[in-house]
Design a protein around this motif. Structure first.
Motif, PDB file in Angstrom:
ATOM      1  N   ALA A  94     -20.249  47.988 -18.821  1.00  0.00           N
ATOM      2  CA  ALA A  94     -19.363  48.419 -17.741  1.00  0.00           C
ATOM      3  C   ALA A  94     -19.598  49.883 -17.399  1.00  0.00           C
ATOM      4  O   ALA A  94     -19.554  50.277 -16.224  1.00  0.00           O
ATOM      5  CB  ALA A  94     -17.906  48.200 -18.146  1.00  0.00           C
ATOM      6  N   GLY A  95     -19.858  50.690 -18.422  1.00  0.00           N
ATOM      7  CA  GLY A  95     -20.147  52.101 -18.173  1.00  0.00           C
ATOM      8  C   GLY A  95     -21.439  52.290 -17.415  1.00  0.00           C
ATOM      9  O   GLY A  95     -21.527  53.162 -16.540  1.00  0.00           O
ATOM     10  N   ALA A  96     -22.453  51.499 -17.730  1.00  0.00           N
ATOM     11  CA  ALA A  96     -23.726  51.575 -17.017  1.00  0.00           C
ATOM     12  C   ALA A  96     -23.542  51.220 -15.548  1.00  0.00           C
ATOM     13  O   ALA A  96     -24.113  51.862 -14.661  1.00  0.00           O
ATOM     14  CB  ALA A  96     -24.748  50.647 -17.664  1.00  0.00           C
ATOM     15  N   SER A 129     -28.122  47.047 -11.256  1.00  0.00           N
ATOM     16  CA  SER A 129     -28.880  46.068 -12.042  1.00  0.00           C
ATOM     17  C   SER A 129     -29.898  46.751 -12.947  1.00  0.00           C
ATOM     18  O   SER A 129     -30.100  46.340 -14.103  1.00  0.00           O
ATOM     19  CB  SER A 129     -29.589  45.072 -11.115  1.00  0.00           C
ATOM     20  OG  SER A 129     -30.493  45.729 -10.245  1.00  0.00           O
ATOM     21  N   THR A 130     -30.524  47.827 -12.472  1.00  0.00           N
ATOM     22  CA  THR A 130     -31.488  48.552 -13.304  1.00  0.00           C
ATOM     23  C   THR A 130     -30.797  49.191 -14.494  1.00  0.00           C
ATOM     24  O   THR A 130     -31.257  49.080 -15.638  1.00  0.00           O
ATOM     25  CB  THR A 130     -32.209  49.628 -12.475  1.00  0.00           C
ATOM     26  OG1 THR A 130     -32.854  49.016 -11.363  1.00  0.00           O
ATOM     27  CG2 THR A 130     -33.240  50.356 -13.326  1.00  0.00           C
ATOM     28  N   ALA A 131     -29.680  49.871 -14.243  1.00  0.00           N
ATOM     29  CA  ALA A 131     -28.939  50.518 -15.327  1.00  0.00           C
ATOM     30  C   ALA A 131     -28.439  49.492 -16.342  1.00  0.00           C
ATOM     31  O   ALA A 131     -28.532  49.705 -17.557  1.00  0.00           O
ATOM     32  CB  ALA A 131     -27.774  51.317 -14.759  1.00  0.00           C
ATOM     33  N   ILE A 132     -27.929  48.377 -15.856  1.00  0.00           N
ATOM     34  CA  ILE A 132     -27.408  47.335 -16.751  1.00  0.00           C
ATOM     35  C   ILE A 132     -28.531  46.721 -17.573  1.00  0.00           C
ATOM     36  O   ILE A 132     -28.387  46.489 -18.784  1.00  0.00           O
ATOM     37  CB  ILE A 132     -26.663  46.265 -15.936  1.00  0.00           C
ATOM     38  CG1 ILE A 132     -25.357  46.840 -15.387  1.00  0.00           C
ATOM     39  CG2 ILE A 132     -26.386  45.031 -16.785  1.00  0.00           C
ATOM     40  CD1 ILE A 132     -24.649  45.939 -14.405  1.00  0.00           C
ATOM     41  N   ASN A 133     -29.666  46.439 -16.949  1.00  0.00           N
ATOM     42  CA  ASN A 133     -30.787  45.838 -17.673  1.00  0.00           C
ATOM     43  C   ASN A 133     -31.303  46.768 -18.772  1.00  0.00           C
ATOM     44  O   ASN A 133     -31.619  46.328 -19.880  1.00  0.00           O
ATOM     45  CB  ASN A 133     -31.917  45.493 -16.704  1.00  0.00           C
ATOM     46  CG  ASN A 133     -31.574  44.331 -15.804  1.00  0.00           C
ATOM     47  OD1 ASN A 133     -30.643  43.570 -16.069  1.00  0.00           O
ATOM     48  ND2 ASN A 133     -32.319  44.174 -14.724  1.00  0.00           N
ATOM     49  N   VAL A 134     -31.422  48.050 -18.444  1.00  0.00           N
ATOM     50  CA  VAL A 134     -31.875  49.016 -19.443  1.00  0.00           C
ATOM     51  C   VAL A 134     -30.876  49.100 -20.594  1.00  0.00           C
ATOM     52  O   VAL A 134     -31.258  49.088 -21.775  1.00  0.00           O
ATOM     53  CB  VAL A 134     -32.083  50.404 -18.806  1.00  0.00           C
ATOM     54  CG1 VAL A 134     -32.317  51.465 -19.884  1.00  0.00           C
ATOM     55  CG2 VAL A 134     -33.271  50.376 -17.847  1.00  0.00           C
TER      56      VAL A 134
END
Length: 262
Positions: free
Chosen positions: A176-178, A83-88
């Motif tokens: 998707a990569g994140a 969730s952190t990676a996607i949000n960033v």
């Protein structure tokens, strides 16, 4: 106004922004709780019998649920990485970072907001997971000071993985990569640690890796603290690993953020 005060206010504002997003999309928070709880129930009620019997003395004589819960807590921390990676990544690809750069907002506050909110979400989900663990038979034997030490390790490790996830979100090409970039953190490394079985029960090559990787240090520290047994140097190793990962993640995220701004 003091620059440090301004920076702190900007960071607090960004953290509040991220927490509001979490409240607007409660399924995100539910997913953060669901992953570790499902693994907890799976290993306690389905796999725990044969695994607990199989590890025998290597499980240190404790009920398997007591052996398992520290590993589940570590997985709870790791569950916050996607969730952190996607949000960033979403903020970067959606132009949010560019908008904030044009405003009187400290650049560091943007990433700090994501990291701070990630840590707070992790602490909240950890409390829920501990509650579920108590319901299924987990019985810790620690003191108040021990609980504070557990909270300290969880916070430090969550902070470290949040910075690493932020960096992964910045360098990812797609959402998707994140998400995919964090899968080794969320699943591979936990299973190659002492979260579910003792490292000494693994094959030689895997045993060495499991015994010396950061997730095992965190798990063993939590396990000793919650069992009320001597912690030894694993506590300090867990903090050192957290510091190293946090620094590496921060430097990587800062470099990627600055590159993005050019």
């Amino acid at each position: 106004m003091n620059p440090l005060t301004v920076a702190a206010q900007d960071a607090t504002t960004m953290i509040g922004r991220e927490l509001k997003h979490t409240l607007r999309f409660p399924l995100m928070l539910i997913a953060l709780v669901l992953v570790p709880v499902v693994f907890l129930l799976l290993f306690v009620y389905i796999l725990g019998g044969p695994i607990g019997a199989g590890i025998g003395a290597a499980g240190r004589g404790a009920p398997y649920v007591d052996f398992l819960v520290p590993g589940i807590l570590m997985m709870t921390v790791a569950a916050g990485c996607p969730s952190t990676a996607i949000n960033v990544h979403t903020d970067r690809s959606g132009g949010i970072f560019d908008r904030f750069r044009a405003m009187a907002v400290g650049r560091g506050a943007l990433l700090t907001g994501h990291v701070g909110a990630s840590v707070l979400r992790t602490l909240a989900t950890t409390v829920v997971v501990v509650g579920v663990a108590l319901l299924v038979g987990f019985r810790p034997h620690t003191s108040v000071a021990g609980w504070f030490a557990v909270a300290g390790i969880v916070t430090a490790f969550a902070f470290a993985l949040a910075w690493l996830s932020a960096a992964l979100g910045l360098v990812a090409k797609t959402v998707a990569g994140a998400n995919s970039a964090t899968l080794p953190i969320q699943f591979l490394l936990p299973f190659l640690s002492s979260a579910f079985v003792p490292a000494e029960s693994m094959p030689n090559g895997v045993r060495w890796f499991a015994a010396h990787q950061p997730f095992t240090s965190v798990v063993e520290s939590l396990r000793a603290l919650l069992a009320g047994t001597p912690v030894g140097n694993t506590f300090y190793l867990a903090l050192v690993w957290s510091a190293v990962i946090a620094l590496a993640g921060y430097l990587w995220a800062r470099a990627a953020f600055q590159q993005e701004a050019r």
